[in-house]
Design a protein around this motif. Structure first.
Motif, PDB file in Angstrom:
ATOM      1  N   PHE A  31      -1.095  -2.628  13.193  1.00  0.00           N
ATOM      2  CA  PHE A  31      -0.199  -1.489  13.078  1.00  0.00           C
ATOM      3  C   PHE A  31       0.549  -1.631  11.758  1.00  0.00           C
ATOM      4  O   PHE A  31       1.260  -2.609  11.543  1.00  0.00           O
ATOM      5  N   PHE A  32       0.358  -0.665  10.863  1.00  0.00           N
ATOM      6  CA  PHE A  32       1.066  -0.638   9.589  1.00  0.00           C
ATOM      7  C   PHE A  32       2.139   0.436   9.680  1.00  0.00           C
ATOM      8  O   PHE A  32       1.851   1.584  10.004  1.00  0.00           O
ATOM      9  N   HIS A  37       5.551   6.670   9.594  1.00  0.00           N
ATOM     10  CA  HIS A  37       4.200   6.832  10.137  1.00  0.00           C
ATOM     11  C   HIS A  37       3.612   5.475  10.481  1.00  0.00           C
ATOM     12  O   HIS A  37       3.824   4.495   9.768  1.00  0.00           O
ATOM     13  N   ILE A  38       2.875   5.424  11.572  1.00  0.00           N
ATOM     14  CA  ILE A  38       2.216   4.196  11.989  1.00  0.00           C
ATOM     15  C   ILE A  38       0.712   4.380  11.816  1.00  0.00           C
ATOM     16  O   ILE A  38       0.110   5.236  12.443  1.00  0.00           O
ATOM     17  N   HIS A  39       0.117   3.573  10.950  1.00  0.00           N
ATOM     18  CA  HIS A  39      -1.327   3.571  10.764  1.00  0.00           C
ATOM     19  C   HIS A  39      -1.911   2.487  11.654  1.00  0.00           C
ATOM     20  O   HIS A  39      -1.397   1.373  11.700  1.00  0.00           O
ATOM     21  N   LYS A  40      -2.982   2.813  12.354  1.00  0.00           N
ATOM     22  CA  LYS A  40      -3.599   1.864  13.271  1.00  0.00           C
ATOM     23  C   LYS A  40      -5.019   1.544  12.829  1.00  0.00           C
ATOM     24  O   LYS A  40      -5.769   2.438  12.460  1.00  0.00           O
ATOM     25  N   ILE A  41      -5.367   0.265  12.872  1.00  0.00           N
ATOM     26  CA  ILE A  41      -6.729  -0.179  12.595  1.00  0.00           C
ATOM     27  C   ILE A  41      -7.131  -1.122  13.715  1.00  0.00           C
ATOM     28  O   ILE A  41      -6.410  -2.068  14.019  1.00  0.00           O
ATOM     29  N   LYS A  95       4.313  -4.598   9.346  1.00  0.00           N
ATOM     30  CA  LYS A  95       2.985  -4.771   9.934  1.00  0.00           C
ATOM     31  C   LYS A  95       3.108  -5.575  11.225  1.00  0.00           C
ATOM     32  O   LYS A  95       3.848  -6.544  11.294  1.00  0.00           O
ATOM     33  N   ILE A  97      -3.069   5.341   3.244  1.00  0.00           N
ATOM     34  CA  ILE A  97      -3.608   4.710   4.454  1.00  0.00           C
ATOM     35  C   ILE A  97      -4.168   3.345   4.085  1.00  0.00           C
ATOM     36  O   ILE A  97      -4.988   3.235   3.175  1.00  0.00           O
ATOM     37  N   GLU A 111      -6.391  -0.010   3.923  1.00  0.00           N
ATOM     38  CA  GLU A 111      -7.810  -0.252   4.121  1.00  0.00           C
ATOM     39  C   GLU A 111      -8.002  -1.541   4.908  1.00  0.00           C
ATOM     40  O   GLU A 111      -7.096  -2.364   5.019  1.00  0.00           O
ATOM     41  N   ASN A 119       4.946   2.499   7.623  1.00  0.00           N
ATOM     42  CA  ASN A 119       5.438   2.790   6.283  1.00  0.00           C
ATOM     43  C   ASN A 119       6.892   3.236   6.348  1.00  0.00           C
ATOM     44  O   ASN A 119       7.454   3.438   7.427  1.00  0.00           O
ATOM     45  N   TYR A 143       0.851  -1.181   0.000  1.00  0.00           N
ATOM     46  CA  TYR A 143       0.000   0.000   0.000  1.00  0.00           C
ATOM     47  C   TYR A 143       0.893   1.240   0.000  1.00  0.00           C
ATOM     48  O   TYR A 143       2.034   1.204   0.432  1.00  0.00           O
TER      49      TYR A 143
END
Length: 156
Positions: free
Chosen positions: A94-95, A101-105, A72, A20, A22, A97, A17
Motif C-alpha cells: 500500500f503506497f 490516494h492509496i495505490h495497491k500492488i 508505505k 503510480i 511501479e 501519497n 515516486y
C-alpha cells in the motif's frame, strides 16, 4: 478563515515516486524509514487465534502505528499448495501519497520445493545453460571484433 485552515503537523514526504508506483519500486525498502520510533515493524503470527490478532490490531490502531507520515505499508504472507508442492509468498503493498490516494500492488512470488522430478529435467536445464553460454561466447567474440575494428571508444 483562520478556523478553516489546516492546523495539523506538516510531515516530510518519504516518497520516491510522483505517479503510480511501479513494481520495481515496491520491493525496495529504505531502511531510514523502517522500524523507527514512530512506527516499529509488526508481526502477526499465523498460529494466533482470531481474537489475539484483533487485539493486536486494536492495540496498533490505538497507538497510531499508521500515522500521517506513513508512506508505505507492506503485508507479506506465505502459503503452501500441497497438490503442486508450491510455496507462494504474497506481497501486498500500500503506497500512500500526500494527496491521500492509496495505490495497491499485489505480487505473488512462487517456487516449487522440488522442481526436478525426473532426470530429463536436469538434462533440459543443462542443455539450456550450454546454449546460453554459447550465445554469451559468440556475442563476446563479436564485441571484441567490433572493438578491434573501430577502437574501444568509438566501438562502444
Amino acid at each position: 478563515v483562520e478556523q478553516a485552515m489546516h492546523r495539523g503537523k506538516c510531515v516530510p514526504s518519504a516518497l520516491d515516486y510522483w505517479l503510480i508506483p511501479e513494481l520495481t519500486q515496491a520491493f525496495k525498502m529504505s531502511t531510514t524509514y523502517t522500524n523507527t520510533d514512530e512506527g516499529k515493524d509488526q508481526l502477526l503470527l499465523n498460529r494466533w487465534d482470531q481474537s489475539k490478532v484483533r487485539e493486536k490490531l486494536r492495540d496498533l490502531e490505538n497507538a497510531m502505528w499508521f500515522s500521517p507520515s506513513t508512506a508505505k505499508v507492506e503485508i507479506t504472507f506465505v502459503t503452501y499448495n500441497a497438490h503442486q508442492d508450491l510455496v507462494t509468498s504474497t506481497y501486498v503493498f500500500f503506497f500512500l501519497n500526500t494527496g491521500g490516494h492509496i495505490h495497491k500492488i499485489v505480487e505473488p512470488v512462487s517456487f516449487f520445493l522440488h522442481p526436478y522430478d525426473q532426470a530429463i529435467d536436469y538434462i533440459f536445464d543443462i542443455f539450456w545453460a550450454i546454449l546460453i553460454l554459447k550465445l554469451f561466447i559468440e556475442e563476446s567474440i563479436e564485441l571484441v571484433k567490433h572493438w578491434c575494428q573501430l577502437g574501444l571508444l568509438k566501438g562502444t
